[in-house]
Structure formats: structure tokens, C-alpha cells
Design an enzyme around this catalytic site. Sequence first.
Site, PDB file in Angstrom:
ATOM      1  N   HIS A 170       0.839  -1.203   0.000  1.00 19.91           N
ATOM      2  CA  HIS A 170       0.000   0.000   0.000  1.00 19.91           C
ATOM      3  C   HIS A 170       0.868   1.244   0.000  1.00 19.91           C
ATOM      4  O   HIS A 170       1.776   1.355   0.816  1.00 19.91           O
ATOM      5  CB  HIS A 170      -0.909   0.014   1.232  1.00 19.91           C
ATOM      6  CG  HIS A 170      -1.952  -1.036   1.169  1.00 19.91           C
ATOM      7  ND1 HIS A 170      -1.689  -2.354   1.440  1.00 19.91           N
ATOM      8  CD2 HIS A 170      -3.259  -0.971   0.837  1.00 19.91           C
ATOM      9  CE1 HIS A 170      -2.792  -3.061   1.277  1.00 19.91           C
ATOM     10  NE2 HIS A 170      -3.770  -2.237   0.917  1.00 19.91           N
ATOM     11  N   LYS A 228      -1.186  -7.804  -4.889  1.00 16.52           N
ATOM     12  CA  LYS A 228      -2.091  -6.663  -4.712  1.00 16.52           C
ATOM     13  C   LYS A 228      -1.255  -5.400  -4.528  1.00 16.52           C
ATOM     14  O   LYS A 228      -0.405  -5.343  -3.641  1.00 16.52           O
ATOM     15  CB  LYS A 228      -3.009  -6.871  -3.502  1.00 16.52           C
ATOM     16  CG  LYS A 228      -3.875  -5.642  -3.238  1.00 16.52           C
ATOM     17  CD  LYS A 228      -4.811  -5.824  -2.059  1.00 16.52           C
ATOM     18  CE  LYS A 228      -5.398  -4.486  -1.648  1.00 16.52           C
ATOM     19  NZ  LYS A 228      -6.198  -4.566  -0.424  1.00 16.52           N
ATOM     20  N   ASP A 277     -26.002  20.668 -26.605  1.00 19.57           N
ATOM     21  CA  ASP A 277     -26.890  21.405 -25.700  1.00 19.57           C
ATOM     22  C   ASP A 277     -27.975  22.169 -26.457  1.00 19.57           C
ATOM     23  O   ASP A 277     -29.114  22.235 -26.026  1.00 19.57           O
ATOM     24  CB  ASP A 277     -26.086  22.410 -24.861  1.00 19.57           C
ATOM     25  CG  ASP A 277     -25.408  21.745 -23.689  1.00 19.57           C
ATOM     26  OD1 ASP A 277     -25.848  20.647 -23.283  1.00 19.57           O
ATOM     27  OD2 ASP A 277     -24.427  22.314 -23.163  1.00 19.57           O
ATOM     28  N   ALA A 296     -24.343  27.870 -22.124  1.00 24.39           N
ATOM     29  CA  ALA A 296     -25.738  27.443 -22.296  1.00 24.39           C
ATOM     30  C   ALA A 296     -26.543  28.550 -22.978  1.00 24.39           C
ATOM     31  O   ALA A 296     -27.356  28.278 -23.870  1.00 24.39           O
ATOM     32  CB  ALA A 296     -26.346  27.093 -20.944  1.00 24.39           C
TER      33      ALA A 296
HETATM   34  O1  LIG Z   1     -26.027  19.941 -19.924  1.00 26.11           O
HETATM   35  C1  LIG Z   1     -25.238  19.031 -19.782  1.00 26.11           C
HETATM   36  C2  LIG Z   1     -25.311  18.180 -18.620  1.00 26.11           C
HETATM   37  C3  LIG Z   1     -23.987  17.827 -18.076  1.00 26.11           C
HETATM   38  O2  LIG Z   1     -23.339  18.980 -17.603  1.00 26.11           O
HETATM   39  C4  LIG Z   1     -24.147  16.890 -16.877  1.00 26.11           C
HETATM   40  O3  LIG Z   1     -24.214  17.403 -15.777  1.00 26.11           O
HETATM   41  O4  LIG Z   1     -24.242  15.689 -17.054  1.00 26.11           O
HETATM   42  C5  LIG Z   1     -23.167  17.222 -19.188  1.00 26.11           C
HETATM   43  C6  LIG Z   1     -22.929  18.193 -20.297  1.00 26.11           C
HETATM   44  O5  LIG Z   1     -22.293  17.554 -21.384  1.00 26.11           O
HETATM   45  C7  LIG Z   1     -24.223  18.733 -20.808  1.00 26.11           C
HETATM   46  O6  LIG Z   1     -23.948  19.871 -21.575  1.00 26.11           O
END
Ligand SMILES: O=C1C[C@@](O)(C(=O)O)C[C@@H](O)[C@@H]1O
Length: 469
Positions: free
Chosen positions: A109, A136, A317, A356
Site C-alpha cells: 500500500h 495486490k 446542448d 448554455a
Molecule cells: O447539460 C449538460 C449536462 C452535463 O453537464 C451533466 O451534468 O451531465 C453534461 C454536459 O455535457 C451537458 O452539456
Amino acid sequence: MYSIDRTTVDQMLIEMRKAKEIGADVVEIRLDCLRNFSPHQDLEILIKRSPLPTLVTYRPVWEGGQYEGDENKRQDALRLAMQLGATHDFNNSIHRKKPENFKVIVSSHNFHNTPSAEAIGNLAARIQATGADIVKIATTALDITDCAQIFRIMVHSQIPMIGIVMGERGLISLVLSPKFGGYLTYSALEAGAISAPGQPTAKDLLDLYNFRLIRPDTKFYGIIEKPVGHSKSPLLFNAAFKSVGLNAVYLHFLVDDVKMFFDTYSRPDFGGTSCTIPHKEAALKCMDEIDPIAKKIGAMNNICRRPDGKLTAFNTDYIGAISAIEDGLRELNSVNPGASSPLAGKLFVVLGAGGAGKSLAYGGAQKGTRVVVVNRTIAMTLEEVEHFLEEGMVLANTISVGMKPHIDVTPIPKHALKHYCLVFNAIYTPKDTRLLREAKETGAVIVYRTEMLIRQGFEQCLNFTGLPG
Ligand SMILES: O=C1C[C@@](O)(C(=O)O)C[C@@H](O)[C@@H]1O
């Protein structure tokens, strides 16, 4: 495998039964966590009553465990566990063939970092030379790319190997273990009950990531994010992959350095990612190609790795949000049935000009709306929007006003909402923001972010796989 680190024998027995109910194949009991451990009595009970094959671990402090006593006594206890059949059952179940006698896992570890693949390879060879049946190696992830060092060695190991990278950034080492030839992996019984940092719960491993379906040729995708865990995309994609029988898994990628991430995970079976804050800009710089629409919008959220290894960015989007709004408008009778889109001709007010906002404005313009972008620096301010009067307007909010924990605020006062026939809000939490509540009260159709999530995800699925999600 689920690892039990309770402090009494009774608690351990309860957890063992829970582990079986949840679907674990093997339990590990951590003898070094037991208070007042009495080897003969306690091991007899634990091993005989365990409902699952049992791996016995007695880890000293120098290996990151809690045992501080005499080394001979520690080894005596392990030998006793072996005589009582712990390892016998364990091997029996894992190999599905009778072992000669018993098997020994020799582990190392590292709680500080992850060495290079070369150093891990040398360590694995040294462990193998001790006569171990199973090697491991557990290291600590300082970066998600550390998992690749373990994968490189595990996939070529001549003897069974358990390779795990501990910590939040090591999650993929646990989930993708079967892909890279891991002998077994670890999970937590429930959130908060982890035996090493970064472990997924058994439920997430089995139900969210479809762990039992992961094989060496499974393709992997994910969402690059930081912090990790807020996105619902893994839920969406893994359910979609399973429903169409696609041999693929979608993960949370906790990424610090986007370039290093894409440089490291460059195998053909790594298919691409969704992209969210804070990486959207940094990721753009790593692309070989940007889809013309994403370029026009100036924002992307989907990265696909083509078979030739090239990375291409897309924006899904704008399709996701606009089609969710169009479907919402179709609920209204006032929509012109002859128009190509129910949005055509409408005044479309978009709050915010980030990724957005830009996507919505582009999508709205494509559908023949008159777009008004509202933000602090361009076009007009929120105060001016209140005086915007035209019946049947459509509002899309992409700013964070009203997001948890500031749920009492709203970007547009209720009295100004009565001119809107539909309100979309890009905020996830809370689902019912004050904006949406008040819009509903004034009679508007409301559209949640989840509607957009599903639709943009569908488009990403198409880009990733060529198959509809
Ligand atoms: O709007 C979203 C949602 C997201 O941000 C998510 O939280 O999964 C993933 C993004 O690719 C997408 O634009």
C-alpha cells in the site's frame, strides 16, 4: 469485494450478511480493526459463519493498517485463518476450481502517491518473487491519470493481480478493474462506510456502472468534471448502453488537467467524454477538430474520439434545450400547426450569455425566433426585460440566480412573467426554482433542465456510438 473494518465480531457478522444481500462475491475482514481480538475464538466464529467466501487481512501499521503488535503473533493469526479455511473458500469461489491448498495475496500500500508504471512493475515482480499467488498493489491517486500506471501493469501481469488506486481520483481503477484484467475490485457497503477513500458503493458498482458487464473489450466514456458526482449523465448513459446491449460503460472522471487526461487516455477503446464546468474552455484547446456548429456557437459539451484517435468537439446542448422547449410549446393550443417549429416567429428571451445561453440563442435563431439575449454586459439588463411586453414570449434562463442555496431569489419578478407562454430554466437544483413555480402560477408551460439533459444526452449517444440512446 466488500471490505469490513468493524471493531467487533458481531458488527462484522452483520455487515457480512448485508454484503451478501447487496451482491458482493467476497468479503474481506480486517482483523487489525477488531478491538480485543482473540484469534482462536473470533476467527472460528467469523470464518465459519461468514455467508460469503472470506479474505482475511491483518494489516500492520507499516502497511497502512492498525495492527501495532508482535509480528509473529500477526503471522500466527493469518496461519490460523488459513487452517480454518478462509483462503480455501476464497480461492474456491474466485477460480471456480479446487486450489491445491490455499492462496496468498501479498499486498503493498502506498498512501502518498502512485509511482511510475515501471516502478509498479518492479514492485509487482518483487511481490511475485515472494511466492505470492496474487499480487495486490494499492496506490494513491493524485491525478486521474495515475490509474493508467496501474492499468498498464495489471493488464500484462503474469499472475493474478489486484491493482487499485485509492482516492476520489482513483475511482476508475475500481470500476474498470475487469477491463484491465484485475482479479477483484473493492466497493463500500453503503455511502460513508468505505474501507479506503474513493470506493464506490456496491450498489453503484453493480447498478450504476453495470460492473458485471465490464469485460476487456468494453469501451469507456464519461463526463469530465470537477468536483465530481453531481452529474446525472452516468445514470443516463449506462442505462442507455445496457438497454441497447452496447458493450460500453460511462464513468465520472474527476479531471484536474484536461490535456494530461486526453494525452494519457488515448486508447481506441476510450470513446470520448461529455464535458462540463470547469473544463469547457480548456478542453477546446485539446481538440483536433471542432464541429462547425459548436464553433459558431462558441461552446461545446461533447468530445468524441474518432477511430484514428482524433478528438472532435460537438455542441449537443442547443439541440437538447431547443427540442425540450419545442415539445413544451406543443402542449399549447396556440401553436401554429403549419409552422416548421412551434418556436417560429416568437420572441425568445435568453437570460445569460455563457455556454448554455449561447447554445440556446443559436438554437432559437435556427428555429426562426427573434432572439433577445439578456446579460450584464451585452444587449439589455434584467431590469429592462421586466418592461418587455409581447404576448406569448418564451423565456430561457441560464444564469444561476435562484440556484441552491439562494433559492428565494428569482431573475424576473412574477408580474413580468404573465407575458410568457413558456419558461425554461437551466438550473438543476432545486428542480422547482422560484422562477418555475411563479411561471406556472401565471399560467406558463414550464420546462425543466432534466428535459434538456435527456435530449442533449441522446445526441451525445449518437455522436459517441452512431446508435440512438
Ligand atoms: O447539460 C449538460 C449536462 C452535463 O453537464 C451533466 O451534468 O451531465 C453534461 C454536459 O455535457 C451537458 O452539456
